[in-house]
Enzyme design. Structure first.
Site, PDB file in Angstrom:
ATOM      1  N   HIS A  70     -41.729 103.056  40.790  1.00 39.17           N
ATOM      2  CA  HIS A  70     -42.651 102.889  41.917  1.00 39.17           C
ATOM      3  C   HIS A  70     -41.992 102.034  43.002  1.00 39.17           C
ATOM      4  O   HIS A  70     -41.967 102.412  44.169  1.00 39.17           O
ATOM      5  CB  HIS A  70     -43.955 102.253  41.437  1.00 39.17           C
ATOM      6  CG  HIS A  70     -44.839 101.746  42.554  1.00 39.17           C
ATOM      7  ND1 HIS A  70     -45.485 102.600  43.423  1.00 39.17           N
ATOM      8  CD2 HIS A  70     -45.167 100.493  42.954  1.00 39.17           C
ATOM      9  CE1 HIS A  70     -46.184 101.885  44.300  1.00 39.17           C
ATOM     10  NE2 HIS A  70     -45.997 100.595  44.041  1.00 39.17           N
ATOM     11  N   ASP A  99     -29.422 112.671  72.754  1.00 39.22           N
ATOM     12  CA  ASP A  99     -29.449 112.790  71.297  1.00 39.22           C
ATOM     13  C   ASP A  99     -28.894 111.490  70.731  1.00 39.22           C
ATOM     14  O   ASP A  99     -28.606 110.554  71.475  1.00 39.22           O
ATOM     15  CB  ASP A  99     -28.601 113.990  70.819  1.00 39.22           C
ATOM     16  CG  ASP A  99     -29.090 114.510  69.465  1.00 39.22           C
ATOM     17  OD1 ASP A  99     -29.241 113.692  68.544  1.00 39.22           O
ATOM     18  OD2 ASP A  99     -29.335 115.723  69.331  1.00 39.22           O
ATOM     19  N   TRP A 135     -37.715  96.827  39.968  1.00 39.21           N
ATOM     20  CA  TRP A 135     -36.888  97.266  41.104  1.00 39.21           C
ATOM     21  C   TRP A 135     -35.871  96.210  41.479  1.00 39.21           C
ATOM     22  O   TRP A 135     -34.921  96.483  42.190  1.00 39.21           O
ATOM     23  CB  TRP A 135     -37.762  97.652  42.300  1.00 39.21           C
ATOM     24  CG  TRP A 135     -38.104  96.509  43.205  1.00 39.21           C
ATOM     25  CD1 TRP A 135     -39.120  95.624  43.035  1.00 39.21           C
ATOM     26  CD2 TRP A 135     -37.423  96.119  44.406  1.00 39.21           C
ATOM     27  NE1 TRP A 135     -39.123  94.700  44.051  1.00 39.21           N
ATOM     28  CE2 TRP A 135     -38.094  94.979  44.915  1.00 39.21           C
ATOM     29  CE3 TRP A 135     -36.321  96.619  45.115  1.00 39.21           C
ATOM     30  CZ2 TRP A 135     -37.691  94.337  46.082  1.00 39.21           C
ATOM     31  CZ3 TRP A 135     -35.929  95.953  46.277  1.00 39.21           C
ATOM     32  CH2 TRP A 135     -36.606  94.830  46.746  1.00 39.21           C
ATOM     33  N   SER A 163     -26.127 106.279  52.886  1.00 40.32           N
ATOM     34  CA  SER A 163     -27.009 106.910  53.865  1.00 40.32           C
ATOM     35  C   SER A 163     -27.537 105.874  54.857  1.00 40.32           C
ATOM     36  O   SER A 163     -27.525 106.103  56.070  1.00 40.32           O
ATOM     37  CB  SER A 163     -28.162 107.600  53.133  1.00 40.32           C
ATOM     38  OG  SER A 163     -29.209 107.878  54.016  1.00 40.32           O
ATOM     39  N   SER A 164     -27.977 104.723  54.327  1.00 42.93           N
ATOM     40  CA  SER A 164     -28.527 103.687  55.207  1.00 42.93           C
ATOM     41  C   SER A 164     -27.476 103.154  56.166  1.00 42.93           C
ATOM     42  O   SER A 164     -27.754 102.936  57.345  1.00 42.93           O
ATOM     43  CB  SER A 164     -29.049 102.508  54.383  1.00 42.93           C
ATOM     44  OG  SER A 164     -30.223 102.868  53.742  1.00 42.93           O
ATOM     45  N   HIS A 247     -33.597  89.760  50.450  1.00 44.45           N
ATOM     46  CA  HIS A 247     -34.484  89.173  51.438  1.00 44.45           C
ATOM     47  C   HIS A 247     -34.343  89.791  52.813  1.00 44.45           C
ATOM     48  O   HIS A 247     -35.341  90.186  53.406  1.00 44.45           O
ATOM     49  CB  HIS A 247     -34.445  87.646  51.493  1.00 44.45           C
ATOM     50  CG  HIS A 247     -35.683  87.177  52.190  1.00 44.45           C
ATOM     51  ND1 HIS A 247     -36.899  87.153  51.564  1.00 44.45           N
ATOM     52  CD2 HIS A 247     -35.932  86.897  53.488  1.00 44.45           C
ATOM     53  CE1 HIS A 247     -37.837  86.849  52.439  1.00 44.45           C
ATOM     54  NE2 HIS A 247     -37.280  86.678  53.616  1.00 44.45           N
ATOM     55  N   GLU A 249     -33.573  92.680  53.298  1.00 43.06           N
ATOM     56  CA  GLU A 249     -34.195  93.987  53.080  1.00 43.06           C
ATOM     57  C   GLU A 249     -35.681  93.960  53.444  1.00 43.06           C
ATOM     58  O   GLU A 249     -36.225  94.904  54.025  1.00 43.06           O
ATOM     59  CB  GLU A 249     -34.015  94.403  51.610  1.00 43.06           C
ATOM     60  CG  GLU A 249     -34.839  95.589  51.152  1.00 43.06           C
ATOM     61  CD  GLU A 249     -34.395  96.912  51.753  1.00 43.06           C
ATOM     62  OE1 GLU A 249     -33.278  96.971  52.292  1.00 43.06           O
ATOM     63  OE2 GLU A 249     -35.173  97.874  51.692  1.00 43.06           O
ATOM     64  N   TYR A 251     -37.063  92.249  55.717  1.00 46.25           N
ATOM     65  CA  TYR A 251     -37.181  92.311  57.175  1.00 46.25           C
ATOM     66  C   TYR A 251     -36.698  93.644  57.713  1.00 46.25           C
ATOM     67  O   TYR A 251     -37.155  94.090  58.755  1.00 46.25           O
ATOM     68  CB  TYR A 251     -36.462  91.119  57.813  1.00 46.25           C
ATOM     69  CG  TYR A 251     -37.160  89.841  57.424  1.00 46.25           C
ATOM     70  CD1 TYR A 251     -38.398  89.549  57.987  1.00 46.25           C
ATOM     71  CD2 TYR A 251     -36.665  89.007  56.440  1.00 46.25           C
ATOM     72  CE1 TYR A 251     -39.100  88.434  57.584  1.00 46.25           C
ATOM     73  CE2 TYR A 251     -37.372  87.892  56.041  1.00 46.25           C
ATOM     74  CZ  TYR A 251     -38.584  87.608  56.615  1.00 46.25           C
ATOM     75  OH  TYR A 251     -39.293  86.513  56.208  1.00 46.25           O
ATOM     76  N   SER A 262     -45.788  96.755  68.542  1.00 47.89           N
ATOM     77  CA  SER A 262     -45.585  96.273  69.903  1.00 47.89           C
ATOM     78  C   SER A 262     -45.629  97.402  70.927  1.00 47.89           C
ATOM     79  O   SER A 262     -45.762  97.151  72.126  1.00 47.89           O
ATOM     80  CB  SER A 262     -44.247  95.542  70.020  1.00 47.89           C
ATOM     81  OG  SER A 262     -44.173  94.521  69.061  1.00 47.89           O
ATOM     82  N   HIS A 296     -35.493  81.565  47.849  1.00 47.07           N
ATOM     83  CA  HIS A 296     -36.907  81.242  47.612  1.00 47.07           C
ATOM     84  C   HIS A 296     -37.537  82.248  46.631  1.00 47.07           C
ATOM     85  O   HIS A 296     -38.654  82.047  46.190  1.00 47.07           O
ATOM     86  CB  HIS A 296     -37.712  81.160  48.926  1.00 47.07           C
ATOM     87  CG  HIS A 296     -37.849  82.452  49.663  1.00 47.07           C
ATOM     88  ND1 HIS A 296     -37.820  82.527  51.027  1.00 47.07           N
ATOM     89  CD2 HIS A 296     -38.031  83.717  49.247  1.00 47.07           C
ATOM     90  CE1 HIS A 296     -37.975  83.786  51.406  1.00 47.07           C
ATOM     91  NE2 HIS A 296     -38.108  84.525  50.349  1.00 47.07           N
ATOM     92  N   HIS A 297     -36.792  83.325  46.322  1.00 48.53           N
ATOM     93  CA  HIS A 297     -37.250  84.224  45.265  1.00 48.53           C
ATOM     94  C   HIS A 297     -36.888  83.672  43.882  1.00 48.53           C
ATOM     95  O   HIS A 297     -37.211  84.279  42.873  1.00 48.53           O
ATOM     96  CB  HIS A 297     -36.608  85.616  45.422  1.00 48.53           C
ATOM     97  CG  HIS A 297     -36.978  86.293  46.701  1.00 48.53           C
ATOM     98  ND1 HIS A 297     -38.062  87.116  46.816  1.00 48.53           N
ATOM     99  CD2 HIS A 297     -36.417  86.247  47.939  1.00 48.53           C
ATOM    100  CE1 HIS A 297     -38.153  87.574  48.063  1.00 48.53           C
ATOM    101  NE2 HIS A 297     -37.171  87.053  48.764  1.00 48.53           N
ATOM    102  N   THR A 322     -42.640  84.239  63.278  1.00 47.51           N
ATOM    103  CA  THR A 322     -43.639  85.223  62.881  1.00 47.51           C
ATOM    104  C   THR A 322     -44.975  84.902  63.544  1.00 47.51           C
ATOM    105  O   THR A 322     -45.685  85.803  64.005  1.00 47.51           O
ATOM    106  CB  THR A 322     -43.802  85.246  61.350  1.00 47.51           C
ATOM    107  OG1 THR A 322     -42.499  85.255  60.767  1.00 47.51           O
ATOM    108  CG2 THR A 322     -44.551  86.471  60.893  1.00 47.51           C
ATOM    109  N   LYS A 325     -45.046  86.055  67.095  1.00 46.06           N
ATOM    110  CA  LYS A 325     -45.320  87.489  67.218  1.00 46.06           C
ATOM    111  C   LYS A 325     -46.822  87.773  67.135  1.00 46.06           C
ATOM    112  O   LYS A 325     -47.373  88.499  67.960  1.00 46.06           O
ATOM    113  CB  LYS A 325     -44.574  88.261  66.135  1.00 46.06           C
ATOM    114  CG  LYS A 325     -43.100  88.347  66.433  1.00 46.06           C
ATOM    115  CD  LYS A 325     -42.425  89.335  65.515  1.00 46.06           C
ATOM    116  CE  LYS A 325     -41.136  89.841  66.135  1.00 46.06           C
ATOM    117  NZ  LYS A 325     -41.343  90.863  67.128  1.00 46.06           N
ATOM    118  N   ARG A 444     -47.071  89.212  36.478  1.00 47.65           N
ATOM    119  CA  ARG A 444     -46.883  90.579  36.966  1.00 47.65           C
ATOM    120  C   ARG A 444     -46.112  91.388  35.928  1.00 47.65           C
ATOM    121  O   ARG A 444     -45.570  90.857  34.971  1.00 47.65           O
ATOM    122  CB  ARG A 444     -46.159  90.582  38.300  1.00 47.65           C
ATOM    123  CG  ARG A 444     -44.754  90.018  38.232  1.00 47.65           C
ATOM    124  CD  ARG A 444     -44.169  89.791  39.610  1.00 47.65           C
ATOM    125  NE  ARG A 444     -43.698  91.041  40.188  1.00 47.65           N
ATOM    126  CZ  ARG A 444     -42.661  91.125  41.048  1.00 47.65           C
ATOM    127  NH1 ARG A 444     -42.013  90.035  41.412  1.00 47.65           N
ATOM    128  NH2 ARG A 444     -42.288  92.276  41.531  1.00 47.65           N
TER     129      ARG A 444
END
Lengths: 520, 381
Positions: A70, A99, A135, A163-164, A247, A249, A251, A262, A296-297, A322, A325, A444
């Site tokens: 998932h 293009d 994951w 690809s990315s 991390h 990732e 963002y 926006s 922080h993870h 943040t 924004k 979790r």
């Protein structure tokens, strides 16, 4: 010149060999929606098992495969390709380019995605089952103790990374080189800005992820001990490398969503975006900070106190840009002339729920309190508020917003609004109670739980089923629009929308801006 | 207008009030359903206060932000015929809402830093307990100065029949163990946390302790519990198939009861030493072996030896083959797989019994036996 005005080729080869940014964007969007449904199906299995205490439908080992798949499918298959698809469609039209800068690479960066996911999905049918280590695939659970299918998972991640990276290089090249004359950096629509910054993040961190999985591969097959303590390696090293990718990732996923919001909020406020320049600086600040907060993870891995304090302070700082924004979006609405079509509803939903996710994020940044939150359902609630109500809501808003421009037909507004309200209610019913069970002590990634968590889990499952079902309505609405929507030929579909994409014909012709537009 | 604003404010505060009333319930060690528990340690109370402080600040800011948005949604709608204003920047306001949050954050950082420093202060502990995570159980080892360490494993006690809904679930479903960790009240206990296989995480919310158990590392944390009672927690880091089935139960008792319990455990240890010298009959070994099998082997090898994560035992080449190599696998495990080295986890009596059981149950009927002395000799080479 005549040859340049041809339409698309016919049949399957149009899609196989296309170098057209709109075709490739369309393929990305459909692919990501298919992955969204697949990842959603995994989530439904998870919530069905968690509907009641006790093991009813599936075995614990399969449950772990479901949570892992998932996460992987939603992050790498649904959200990231969806925004790349949107970038393909919109960036050339927003900056007045004919293009993307590297159209053939563009074709390739899409077409290596389906095989990569086929490979990942095929692990479900392999002996020993699919990856079951989450994951985040922490070693040594993902190395020494992993099922044999982990090797296929590693290869799949390599291809996705490829690809990315190609997609990002293409976006950077396009934005830097293909802007229409007069389209200076500080005139670019915010969606282009957020994607430019996101692309740099991707180029910086995808190789780090590739490094992590390669080290895993070496540990599994070639006798190294990067992550095995028994061989002198370090399991914590894996987490540092993973989150150095992981991390930013986060963002990578949310910055394009900021860009979308926006664009849409000013359109339905009929008022220019408040604080354009500070939005750009805030995006850049968030991107910069994202590189220095990864640990922080990992507050509970036993870092020295100095490290713990550094990462806590740095993480708290993210609240500043943040916050800027969120304040800017709300001030954009202030004294505008608001109307509430489906895209705007999803953006307001985003604004409310993402802000709640931001608040829980701030709470999680406080290291001593995080010792209690960490790896509990509180975290699950937090990141679904930012990933689903953040990224997915804004992506949904984007589809409703630009769909009339893409296909020249109007979607069913009543059904769109119904989709929003059902999604909004279902989402909150699914994820708000998870804050409670998390604080009350539910970890979790568990397939079964103690009895005191039963009520909220049942509520959460019902909410998840409602949210899941509402996406079928979304799919129906989009297909019905493409097939039989009310035709519209207004160049400006929405009266308050601004930007070059609203100056071309509706539906957008196969080739746009073959002659650069004049930008004042 | 004023009335409306007040109502809005109350509405926004509702979740906080709900949490606070829940918190009142939670006082005194009761487990709350909707909020973090202050628990039974001073540090837990501090963490709880910090949590409520940050939550409160977030709710107040949220009420302001959402209030402004709601006002805009109600009064600045196109359908009211308003003309949109066109302002789009204000350096003053923008600087203000960058600087003010920064100072709020500094205000949060002070109590956070103080609490963190206390959590990290593991010095001057009254006693040490080594906590080791295994797939999927915990081992507790009391590190006494006299070297007579007491150690035991703590396994899930909830039967499979409750998990698979054949029987109704007990009060402490999934949060009960065969042997809890026993600690004295009002003593500073230092936990040295590590793991044997994959990463686990030792979490007892009421003690406000969570620390990752990492193979090859020894992490430190501590707790001083002020109220006797039974406190329950779970493994918090995904550690494989039975991650959800390795609970933690801490039984905090008075100092006298603790001393008594410890003496009892030490006596038990010497009794096992005596048992090791005995020779057992087949029936005795089979009865003991079945117990040991269900506690340690069943999760991977299945209730009837049919296999699962692990290979089948029934009719397996190991259990029906050479006794020496079967014993070797039991003691030393199979490196690189999930099969652990059980020689360090169960005593020689248990090892002898379970090997005998595996060779004679599930239709294997080998007829041979292992005695504790055989296990001892094998270990000594």
């Amino acid at each position: 010149m005549g040859d340049h005005h041809h339409g698309p080729a016919k049949g399957l080869t149009r899609w196989m060999f296309t170098t057209n940014h709109k075709d490739i964007g369309t393929m990305y969007l459909w692919f990501s929606f298919a992955m969204f449904i697949l990842g959603g199906a995994f989530a439904m299995i998870i919530r069905a098992e968690l509907f009641q205490p006790g093991m009813q439908l599936i075995e614990p080992a399969f449950f772990n495969q479901m949570t892992t798949m998932h996460g992987l499918v939603m992050v790498f298959g649904a959200i990231m390709p969806a925004f790349v698809g949107l970038a393909n469609w919109m960036i050339p039209m927003m900056i007045g380019a004919p293009d993307m800068a590297l159209p053939r690479m563009n074709n390739w960066s899409f077409w290596i995605l389906p095989p990569a996911f086929l490979l990942l999905a095929s692990t479900l049918f392999m002996e020993g089952g699919a990856p079951a280590f989450g994951w985040t695939f922490y070693a040594p659970l993902s190395t020494t103790y992993a099922p044999p299918s982990v090797t296929y998972f590693i290869f799949s991640i390599h291809v996705l990374g490829l690809s990315s990276i190609m997609g990002s290089i293409n976006i950077i090249a396009t934005v830097m080189n293909m802007r229409a004359p007069g389209m200076t950096y500080m005139k670019m629509p915010l969606f282009v800005w957020t994607w430019l910054i996101t692309a740099f993040l991707l180029v910086a961190v995808m190789p780090v992820l590739a490094g992590a999985v390669t080290m895993m591969l070496m540990d599994i097959h070639f006798g190294t001990s990067f992550f095995s303590a028994a061989g002198g390696g370090d399991p914590v090293l894996f987490q540092h490398i993973f989150w150095f990718f992981g991390h930013p990732e986060v963002y990578i996923i949310i910055l394009p969503a900021f860009g979308v919001v926006s664009q849409i909020i000013p359109a339905f406020s009929r008022k220019p975006l408040f604080g354009y320049a500070s939005m750009v600086y805030a995006t850049a600040a968030i991107a910069f900070l994202s590189f220095v907060v990864w640990a922080h993870h990992m507050y509970t891995v036993g870092m020295p106190i100095a490290g713990e304090l550094f990462f806590m302070y740095a993480t708290m700082l993210i609240a500043v840009p943040t916050g800027v924004k969120v304040f800017n979006w709300i001030t954009t609405m202030w004294r505008g002339a608001l109307s509430f079509e489906t895209p705007m509803l999803f953006c307001i939903g985003f604004l409310v729920l993402f802000t709640i996710g931001g608040f829980t994020g701030l709470m999680l940044s406080i290291a001593p309190a995080d010792f209690q939150y960490h790896d509990s359902y509180f975290v699950v609630a937090h990141f679904h508020y930012v990933m689903v109500a953040g990224a997915v809501f804004s992506m949904t808003a984007a589809v409703y917003f630009w769909l009339p421009k893409w296909c020249g037909k109007m979607y069913n507004e009543t059904m769109g609004k119904t989709h929003f309200w059902i999604s909004f209610i279902g989402f909150n019913l699914a994820f708000f109670p998870q804050h409670f069970v998390g604080l009350a002590g539910m970890p979790r990634r568990i397939p079964d739980y103690a009895l005191q968590f039963a009520d909220f889990n049942m509520m959460s499952s019902i909410g998840a089923f409602i949210y899941g079902a509402s996406q079928i309505m979304f799919l129906y609405n989009v297909i019905a629009t493409i097939v039989a929507g009310k035709p519209t030929s207004d160049e400006k579909v929405w009266d308050g929308a601004e930007g070059l994409e609203w100056t071309v014909a509706t539906p957008a012709p196969y080739h746009t801006f073959e002659v650069p537009p004049a930008v004042k | 207008m004023c009335f409306k604003a007040k109502r809005l404010f109350r509405l926004a505060l509702a979740p906080v009030l709900m949490l606070m009333s829940a918190a009142a319930l939670a006082a005194g060690g009761e487990v709350s359903q909707v909020n973090m528990s202050p628990g039974v340690t001073e540090l837990g109370k501090e963490i709880y206060d910090l949590h409520m402080l940050i939550l409160g600040i977030c709710v107040v800011i949220g009420a302001g932000v959402f209030g402004v948005m709601l006002y805009s949604i109600v009064y600045h709608r196109k359908s009211r015929g308003v003309t949109p204003s066109q302002f789009h920047e204000s350096t003053k306001v923008e600087i203000l809402w960058t600087v003010v949050p920064f100072f709020i954050l500094i205000g949060m950082a002070f109590p956070a830093t103080t609490t963190l420093l206390e959590i990290y202060d593991t010095d001057d502990a009254d006693m040490d307990v080594l906590v080791t995570g295994y797939q999927w159980k915990w081992k507790y080892e009391y590190l006494n100065e006299d070297g007579e360490n007491v150690s035991f494993f703590s396994n899930l006690r909830t039967p499979q029949s409750e998990i698979y809904n054949a029987e109704s679930k007990g009060e402490h479903y999934l949060l009960e163990v065969d042997e809890p960790l026993v600690l004295p009240v009002d003593a500073k206990v230092r936990f040295l946390v590590t793991a044997n296989d994959v990463i686990h995480s030792w979490w007892v919310p009421q003690l406000a302790v969570k620390k990752d158990a990492i193979p090859g590392f020894i992490n430190e944390t501590w707790a001083r519990t002020s109220v006797p009672g039974v406190y329950r927690g779970q493994c918090a880091e995904l550690c494989g198939k039975d991650h959800g089935f390795m609970p933690i139960v801490v039984n905090v008792v008075s100092k006298e009861e603790y001393a008594e319990w410890l003496a009892g455990k030490q006596a038990e240890a010497s009794k096992i030493k005596e048992l090791m010298a005995q020779t057992f009959s087949m029936d005795e070994l089979m009865t003991r072996g079945k117990e040991v099998y269900q506690r340690n082997c069943l999760a991977c090898h299945g209730a009837n030896g049919e296999g699962g994560v692990g290979t089948p035992i029934a009719a397996s080449p190991v259990a029906t083959g050479d006794l020496g190599s079967h014993l070797d696998i039991g003691i030393n495990g199979v490196p690189g797989t999930a099969m652990q080295a059980f020689g360090a986890q169960i005593n020689d009596v248990e090892m002898a019994a379970v090997i005998t059981y595996q060779r004679n149950a599930f239709g294997n009927n080998m007829g041979d036996m292992v005695q504790p002395i055989d296990v001892y000799n094998h270990k000594e080479g």
